[in-house]
Design a protein around this motif. Structure first.
Motif, short mmCIF file in Angstrom:
data_model
loop_
_atom_site.label_atom_id
_atom_site.label_comp_id
_atom_site.label_asym_id
_atom_site.label_seq_id
_atom_site.Cartn_x
_atom_site.Cartn_y
_atom_site.Cartn_z
N ILE A 176 0.84 -1.21 0.00
CA ILE A 176 0.00 0.00 0.00
C ILE A 176 0.87 1.25 0.00
CG2 ILE A 176 -1.69 1.32 1.33
CD1 ILE A 176 -2.78 -1.38 2.36
N LEU A 177 1.96 1.24 0.78
CA LEU A 177 2.88 2.38 0.78
C LEU A 177 3.52 2.57 -0.59
CD1 LEU A 177 4.35 4.58 2.43
CD2 LEU A 177 6.14 2.88 2.91
N TYR A 178 3.86 1.45 -1.24
CA TYR A 178 4.43 1.52 -2.59
C TYR A 178 3.42 2.15 -3.56
CZ TYR A 178 6.28 -0.06 -7.09
OH TYR A 178 6.75 -0.12 -8.38
N ALA A 179 2.16 1.76 -3.44
CA ALA A 179 1.12 2.34 -4.32
C ALA A 179 1.01 3.84 -4.12
CB ALA A 179 -0.22 1.66 -4.04
N SER A 180 1.10 4.27 -2.87
CA SER A 180 1.05 5.70 -2.59
C SER A 180 2.29 6.42 -3.13
CB SER A 180 0.93 5.93 -1.07
OG SER A 180 0.93 7.29 -0.76
N SER A 181 3.44 5.74 -3.04
CA SER A 181 4.70 6.36 -3.47
C SER A 181 4.76 6.54 -4.99
CB SER A 181 5.89 5.50 -3.02
OG SER A 181 5.91 5.37 -1.62
N ILE A 182 4.34 5.51 -5.74
CA ILE A 182 4.42 5.63 -7.20
C ILE A 182 3.42 6.65 -7.73
CG2 ILE A 182 5.33 3.30 -7.54
CD1 ILE A 182 2.55 2.39 -8.35
N ALA A 183 2.33 6.85 -7.00
CA ALA A 183 1.37 7.88 -7.41
C ALA A 183 1.98 9.27 -7.30
CB ALA A 183 0.11 7.79 -6.55
N LYS A 184 2.91 9.43 -6.35
CA LYS A 184 3.55 10.72 -6.13
C LYS A 184 4.86 10.86 -6.89
CE LYS A 184 4.12 14.64 -3.78
NZ LYS A 184 3.18 15.76 -3.83
N LEU A 185 5.66 9.78 -6.92
CA LEU A 185 7.02 9.84 -7.44
C LEU A 185 7.19 9.20 -8.80
CD1 LEU A 185 8.81 8.85 -4.10
CD2 LEU A 185 8.58 11.15 -5.03
N GLY A 186 6.18 8.45 -9.24
CA GLY A 186 6.33 7.71 -10.49
C GLY A 186 6.98 6.37 -10.23
N SER A 187 6.98 5.53 -11.24
CA SER A 187 7.51 4.18 -11.09
C SER A 187 9.00 4.16 -11.41
CB SER A 187 6.76 3.23 -12.02
OG SER A 187 7.25 1.91 -11.88
N ASN A 188 9.82 3.88 -10.40
CA ASN A 188 11.26 3.69 -10.59
C ASN A 188 11.78 2.80 -9.48
OD1 ASN A 188 12.54 5.46 -8.35
ND2 ASN A 188 11.08 6.86 -9.34
N ASN A 189 13.02 2.33 -9.63
CA ASN A 189 13.54 1.34 -8.69
C ASN A 189 13.98 1.94 -7.36
OD1 ASN A 189 15.79 2.72 -9.51
ND2 ASN A 189 16.87 0.95 -10.37
N GLN A 190 13.84 3.25 -7.16
CA GLN A 190 14.22 3.87 -5.90
C GLN A 190 13.02 4.41 -5.13
OE1 GLN A 190 17.24 6.82 -6.64
NE2 GLN A 190 18.76 5.32 -7.31
N VAL A 191 11.82 4.08 -5.59
CA VAL A 191 10.63 4.68 -5.00
C VAL A 191 10.40 4.23 -3.56
CG1 VAL A 191 8.98 2.92 -5.73
CG2 VAL A 191 8.25 5.32 -5.58
N LEU A 192 10.96 3.07 -3.16
CA LEU A 192 10.83 2.59 -1.79
C LEU A 192 12.10 2.78 -0.96
CD1 LEU A 192 8.71 -0.71 -1.84
CD2 LEU A 192 8.15 1.45 -0.72
N ASN A 193 13.07 3.50 -1.49
CA ASN A 193 14.30 3.72 -0.74
C ASN A 193 14.06 4.63 0.45
OD1 ASN A 193 15.72 2.13 -2.49
ND2 ASN A 193 17.04 3.76 -3.29
N TRP A 194 14.68 4.30 1.56
CA TRP A 194 14.58 5.13 2.75
C TRP A 194 15.10 6.54 2.48
CZ3 TRP A 194 12.73 6.28 7.31
CH2 TRP A 194 13.45 7.11 8.17
#
Length: 492
Positions: A176-194
């Protein structure tokens, strides 16, 4: 490169320990690998303390002050338990409780367990943080079941089932956090990086983030041992070899708490409400309250220590919920102090178990006379873990109380103090009979089981005693840096 070595060295040590046939050479590799792991851990702590956060290997590793606190705990406790393991495992082999194959498996799994916990502290990606915590479950489950007895296997299945269910909730929260992140940041391999998500100016979708953190709180809270998700913990801690119990209680739960903290910081950047505070205080206070009656009625002293761990994880959670600069610093200090005291107590419990051949408190009397050094450490550890001054846990618990009243949580803090006092009375009631009671078995030989199981206790004993009286400026600086990360004031 150093961050990579912090994971690679214990992994390589574990593989070598499995392959080596000769016992003396296996113990030598185990010892050298443990010392190297501790050295690398302290090197990373030193670098972060002096120079701030480190990112390496194309942002795969990120080590900040929070990581450094956990690495310091891992380094000290793992060195202590690795030394203790040599004497402990030798004795178990002599008694016929472990065979050569099980011994080789133990040393392999022991170092893989260390590697997975180090990975939790140093990995940057929040999805891989979840993977690392799940890996600690898988590896440590085999250590809990190392004796391959009915009770140990039952405890292992309970551990796997409950923690896997909890981790599944956490995975849903990460998704769910990933879904929220890609909506804001777009899809890339660093979207879940601390290093991306911890930006205090990043605002994600509030509803998704709130839902995500509820799942993560339940999921990682299960691994932390917060009530009412704690039922695996007493069984696993009591059935595991004592060095493993010390790692479970002193290190693993703090690694899971680190995951909870990191996700909590990300959520707080978006929500800015009381949800996170209420969840931490609610689960934390419930854990302290629930631990008391179970401690009071225990007959198995390792299970009693396990319920004491539930209490202390609850205290840390309450401190995190109270917040403020003092509350955050006190929570981190409590994590460190509890790790030193509780790992020491589990190791002394292992010594007592091997000497008396029982974990049942009604069968253990006069430890101070039968085992003078272990008995002394047992006494100091008991006083420390119950918050008696001048030992280290008194310092952190007193700081939590002060923070609670300062932050306007007078009722919560008062209830916390009350139940800590109840638990103090219950633990002293049980432990004093074990330590000072008259031993009716006159033929028991006086002395320690092994120097290898006695001498390592000096290391955690040092921190329990000295850190209650004096803390080095470098350590207080590290705690301050880590509390700033918690407060969102600086990623140092």
């Amino acid at each position: 490169m150093v961050a990579f070595l912090s994971v690679a060295v214990p992994t390589a040590t574990g593989v070598l320990a499995l392959l080596i046939q000769r016992a003396w050479l296996r113990e030598m590799i185990h010892l050298i690998g443990s010392i190297a792991t501790t050295f690398i851990g302290f090197l990373l702590v030193w670098k972060v303390t002096l120079h701030g956060p480190m990112t390496s290997q194309n942002q795969f590793f990120h080590i900040d002050a929070l990581s450094a606190v956990i690495l310091a705990i891992i380094s000290i406790v793992s060195l202590t338990t690795s030394l203790h393991s040599i004497g402990y495992i030798r004795h178990e082999q002599q008694e016929g409780l472990l065979n050569v194959r099980q011994t080789r498996q133990y040393y392999m799994l022991y170092h893989l367990f260390i590697a997975t916990m180090v990975l939790v502290a140093v990995v940057n990606n929040m999805g891989l943080l979840w993977v690392s915590i799940e890996a600690t479950t898988v590896v440590s489950a085999f250590l809990v079941a190392i004796y391959k007895k009915g009770e140990a296997l039952e405890a292992t299945w309970k551990y796997l089932m409950i923690c896997s269910a909890g981790i599944a909730f956490a995975l849903l929260g990460v998704i769910i956090l990933y879904a929220s992140s890609i909506a804001k940041l777009g899809s890339n391999n660093q979207v879940l990086n601390w290093t991306v998500l911890s930006n205090s100016h990043l605002v994600l979708q509030p509803d998704l983030v709130a839902l995500s953190f509820v799942f993560i709180m339940v999921g990682f809270g299960t691994k932390v041992g917060l009530a009412p998700m704690h039922f695996w913990l007493p069984d696993a801690h009591s059935q595991a070899p004592s060095p493993v119990s010390a790692l479970l209680s002193g290190v693993l739960l703090n690694c899971a708490m680190l995951g909870l903290i990191r996700f909590g910081i990300v959520a707080e950047n978006t929500i800015h409400g009381q949800l996170i505070e209420h969840l931490f205080i609610g689960f934390g206070l419930l854990s302290v309250v629930v631990a008391f009656p179970f401690i009071l009625v225990q007959k198995d002293f390792k299970r009693m220590l396990a319920f004491s761990t539930v209490e202390h994880m609850g205290i840390i959670a309450v401190a995190l919920g109270i917040g403020g600069s003092l509350g955050y610093a006190a929570a981190l200090l409590q994590m460190f102090n509890h790790s030193m005291g509780k790992s020491m107590l589990f190791l002394t419990a292992g010594n007592v178990n091997q000497k008396y051949k029982s974990k049942q408190m009604p069968r253990v009397f006069g430890v101070l006379r039968a085992m003078p050094f272990t008995g002394f450490v047992f006494l100091v550890g008991t006083l420390a873990i119950t918050g008696v001054p001048p030992f280290n846990i008194f310092t952190s618990e007193f700081s939590i109380f002060v923070a609670g009243f300062r932050q306007g949580h007078a009722v919560t803090t008062s209830v916390l103090i009350l139940f800590i006092a109840f638990i103090f009375a219950a633990l002293m009631f049980h432990m004093m009979k074990m330590i000072f009671g008259e031993d009716v078995r006159e033929r028991m030989t006086k002395g320690e089981v092994s120097r290898w199981t006695a001498i390592p206790l000096v290391l955690p004993l040092f921190f329990v005693v000295i850190f209650g009286l004096y803390m080095p400026a470098s350590f207080t600086h590290l705690i301050h840096q880590a509390s700033l990360v918690l407060a969102g004031g600086s990623r140092v």
